[in-house]
Design an enzyme around this catalytic site. Structure first.
Site, short mmCIF file in Angstrom:
data_model
loop_
_atom_site.label_atom_id
_atom_site.label_comp_id
_atom_site.label_asym_id
_atom_site.label_seq_id
_atom_site.Cartn_x
_atom_site.Cartn_y
_atom_site.Cartn_z
CB CYS A 191 5.93 1.22 6.74
SG CYS A 191 5.92 1.17 4.95
CB CYS B 2 -1.02 2.77 3.43
SG CYS B 2 0.29 2.37 2.24
CB CYS C 153 -1.11 0.75 6.88
SG CYS C 153 0.01 -0.56 7.42
CB CYS D 36 1.53 -15.05 3.84
SG CYS D 36 0.38 -16.07 2.91
CB CYS E 100 2.85 -15.69 -0.04
SG CYS E 100 2.27 -14.13 -0.76
CB CYS F 72 -0.83 -12.70 -3.94
SG CYS F 72 -2.07 -12.51 -2.64
NE ARG G 175 -4.39 -16.00 -1.67
CZ ARG G 175 -4.05 -17.26 -1.43
NH1 ARG G 175 -4.35 -17.81 -0.26
NH2 ARG G 175 -3.38 -17.97 -2.33
N1 SAM Z 1 4.42 -3.00 2.96
C1 SAM Z 1 4.00 -3.95 2.01
C2 SAM Z 1 3.03 -3.38 0.99
O1 SAM Z 1 2.20 -2.55 1.34
O2 SAM Z 1 3.10 -3.81 -0.14
C3 SAM Z 1 3.45 -5.21 2.60
C4 SAM Z 1 2.57 -5.22 3.84
S1 SAM Z 1 0.97 -4.44 3.71
C5 SAM Z 1 0.50 -4.39 5.40
C6 SAM Z 1 -0.07 -5.63 2.89
C7 SAM Z 1 -1.51 -5.27 2.63
O3 SAM Z 1 -2.27 -5.42 3.81
C8 SAM Z 1 -1.84 -3.87 2.18
O4 SAM Z 1 -1.62 -3.68 0.81
C9 SAM Z 1 -3.32 -3.77 2.50
O5 SAM Z 1 -4.10 -4.16 1.38
C10 SAM Z 1 -3.50 -4.76 3.64
N2 SAM Z 1 -3.84 -4.03 4.89
C11 SAM Z 1 -3.01 -3.32 5.66
N3 SAM Z 1 -3.66 -2.78 6.71
C12 SAM Z 1 -4.95 -3.13 6.59
C13 SAM Z 1 -6.12 -2.85 7.36
N4 SAM Z 1 -6.08 -2.08 8.44
N5 SAM Z 1 -7.29 -3.39 6.96
C14 SAM Z 1 -7.34 -4.18 5.86
N6 SAM Z 1 -6.26 -4.47 5.08
C15 SAM Z 1 -5.08 -3.94 5.44
FE1 SF4 Z 2 3.83 0.35 4.64
FE2 SF4 Z 2 1.50 -0.43 5.62
FE3 SF4 Z 2 1.56 0.86 3.33
FE4 SF4 Z 2 2.56 -1.68 3.48
S1 SF4 Z 2 0.44 -1.04 3.75
S2 SF4 Z 2 3.48 0.09 2.46
S3 SF4 Z 2 3.37 -1.64 5.58
S4 SF4 Z 2 2.18 1.70 5.32
#
Ligand code: SAM
Ligand code: SF4
Ligand code: DTB
Length: 321
Positions: free
Chosen positions: A53, A57, A60, A99, A131, A191, A263
Site C-alpha cells: 500500500c 500508516c 500498518c 468484511c 462491509c 464504520c 466493535r
Molecule cells: N487501506 C484501507 C484503509 O486504510 O482505509 C483499508 C485497510 S486498513 C488495514 C483498515 C484499518 O485497520 C486501519 O484504518 C487501522 O485502523 C486498522 N489497523 C491496521 N493495522 C493495524 C494494527 N497493526 N493494529 C491495529 N489496527 C490496525
Molecule cells: Fe494502506 Fe495500511 Fe494505511 Fe490501509 S492502514 S491505507 S492498508 S498502509
C-alpha cells in the site's frame, strides 16, 4: 436518553477518568437501555488485496513504507469465487457480517473494482451483511457500491486530529472525513473508529471520541482497535496497552454513541477472557470472528464460542447495522 453530538473533550476526559466501576455502571446503563439483550455480532474478516500500500500508516504491516513483510500472500482481488467460498464458510461457522479489506490508498475503476462489486453482491445474496474497507473513494464509486447492496464501508479516523500527523503523512484527516461523508451520501452505513496504544495521550483518545461523536448521525459502527505492534513497522516498540484502558475506551464510546455498534476489534489476542468479558459488559457488541484479521492473528473460533458461552452472550442473529 437524548443522543448528543456536542460532547466536549473535557466532558469525555471526565468519563475516561471516572473510577472504573462507576464508568462501567454508566456504560452498562446506557447499553442496556439502548441495546437490550447483550447480543454480539460476529464479523468475519478477509484480506482480498494484501500489502504494497502507498500510504505510510505507522501501525500498518501492509504499507510499502514499512519493512514488515506481508508478501507471499496470494491476492484475491480478481477472484470472486474464492472470496465467496470464504464468505460461505464464514456463514457456516456462524458469522453475520463478512468484511473485506483492500490495501489501497483509494479505489480505482477497472477490473478489481468490478470484481469488488460482484463480491459485494455475492455476499449479500448469501444473506450476510457486507462491509468493505479499501481506502478513499469517489461519489460515483460509493453509489455503485450502494447499488451492489454494500451494508457498510469501514474507514477509520485512527487517532485524534492532533496526534494524526505523527502516524500518517500521506493522507490528511480532512480527506478521511470527506471519504466518510461520501459513504454517507450514498446511503451506506459508516464504520469508523480508531486505534489505541500508538503513543497517544488521554487527551488524544478523548479528542478522537469527540470527533466520532460529533458526526451526525453517529457512525453506525465504531471499531475500537488496540495496536497490534508488528515487527518492521515504526510502532513495533510500543508497549502493549493496559487491557483496562481498552475497557475504558469501549465504555466511553458506548456512553457517547448509545446506538452504534461498538466493535472490540484488533488486539483481542492480548486480552484475557476476563478482560474481554469486561469489554462486553462495557458495551462492546461485536467482535471479529475467525482466526485471522487482515495479516495478524485473532482468537480461534472455538475459543470465541467458549468466551461468548462463558459470558452468557447470544450471537446476534437478526441483521443490524
Ligand atoms: N487501506 C484501507 C484503509 O486504510 O482505509 C483499508 C485497510 S486498513 C488495514 C483498515 C484499518 O485497520 C486501519 O484504518 C487501522 O485502523 C486498522 N489497523 C491496521 N493495522 C493495524 C494494527 N497493526 N493494529 C491495529 N489496527 C490496525
Ligand atoms: Fe494502506 Fe495500511 Fe494505511 Fe490501509 S492502514 S491505507 S492498508 S498502509
Ligand atoms: C478495523 O478497524 N480493524 C480491522 C478492520 N477495521 C478492517 C483491521 C485490523 C487489522 C489488524 C492488523 C492486521 O491484521 O493486519
Amino acid at each position: 436518553m437524548p443522543i448528543r453530538h456536542d460532547w466536549t473533550v473535557g466532558e469525555i476526559i471526565g468519563l475516561l477518568e471516572l473510577p472504573l466501576l462507576e464508568l462501567l455502571w454508566q456504560a452498562q446503563a446506557v447499553h442496556r437501555s439502548a441495546n437490550p439483550g447483550y447480543r454480539v455480532q460476529l464479523a468475519s474478516l478477509l484480506s482480498v488485496k494484501t500489502g504494497g500500500c502507498e500510504e505510510d500508516c505507522a501501525y500498518c504491516p501492509q504499507s510499502m513504507h514499512n519493512s514488515s513483510d506481508v508478501s507471499g500472500r496470494p491476492d484475491l482481488d480478481l477472484q470472486v469465487e474464492p472470496v465467496l467460498a470464504r464468505a460461505r464458510a464464514a456463514k457456516a461457522a456462524g458469522a453475520h457480517r463478512f468484511c473485506m479489506g483492500w490495501a489501497w490508498r483509494d479505489i480505482r475503476d477497472g477490473a478489481p473494482f468490478e470484481a469488488m462489486l460482484q463480491m459485494v453482491r455475492g455476499v449479500r445474496e448469501l444473506g450476510l451483511e457486507a462491509c468493505v474497507t479499501a481506502g478513499m473513494l469517489s461519489d460515483a464509486q460509493a453509489e455503485r457500491l450502494a447499488e451492489a447492496g454494500l451494508t457498510a464501508y469501514n474507514h477509520n479516523l485512527d487517532t485524534s486530529p492532533e496526534h494524526y500527523e505523527r502516524i500518517i503523512s500521506t493522507r490528511t484527516y480532512q480527506e478521511r472525513l470527506d471519504t466518510l461523508q461520501r459513504v454517507r451520501r450514498a446511503g451506506i452505513a459508516m464504520c469508523c473508529g480508531g486505534i489505541i496504544g500508538m503513543g497517544e495521550s488521554l487527551n488524544d483518545r478523548a479528542s478522537l471520541l469527540q470527533v466520532l461523536a460529533s458526526l451526525e448521525p453517529h457512525p453506525e459502527s465504531v471499531p475500537i482497535n488496540a495496536l497490534v505492534a508488528v515487527e518492521g513497522t515504526p510502532l513495533e516498540q510500543q508497549p502493549p496497552v493496559d487491557p483496562l484502558e481498552l475497557v475504558r475506551m469501549v465504555a466511553t464510546a458506548r456512553i457517547l454513541m448509545p446506538h452504534s455498534r461498538v466493535r472490540l476489534s484488533a488486539g483481542r489476542e492480548q486480552l484475557s477472557r476476563e478482560a474481554q468479558i469486561l469489554c462486553l459488559q462495557a458495551g462492546a457488541d461485536s467482535i471479529f470472528y475467525g482466526d485471522t484479521l487482515l495479516t495478524t492473528s485473532n482468537p480461534a473460533v472455538e475459543a470465541d464460542r467458549e468466551l461468548l458461552a462463558a459470558a452468557g452472550v447470544q450471537p446476534r442473529s437478526e441483521p443490524g447495522h
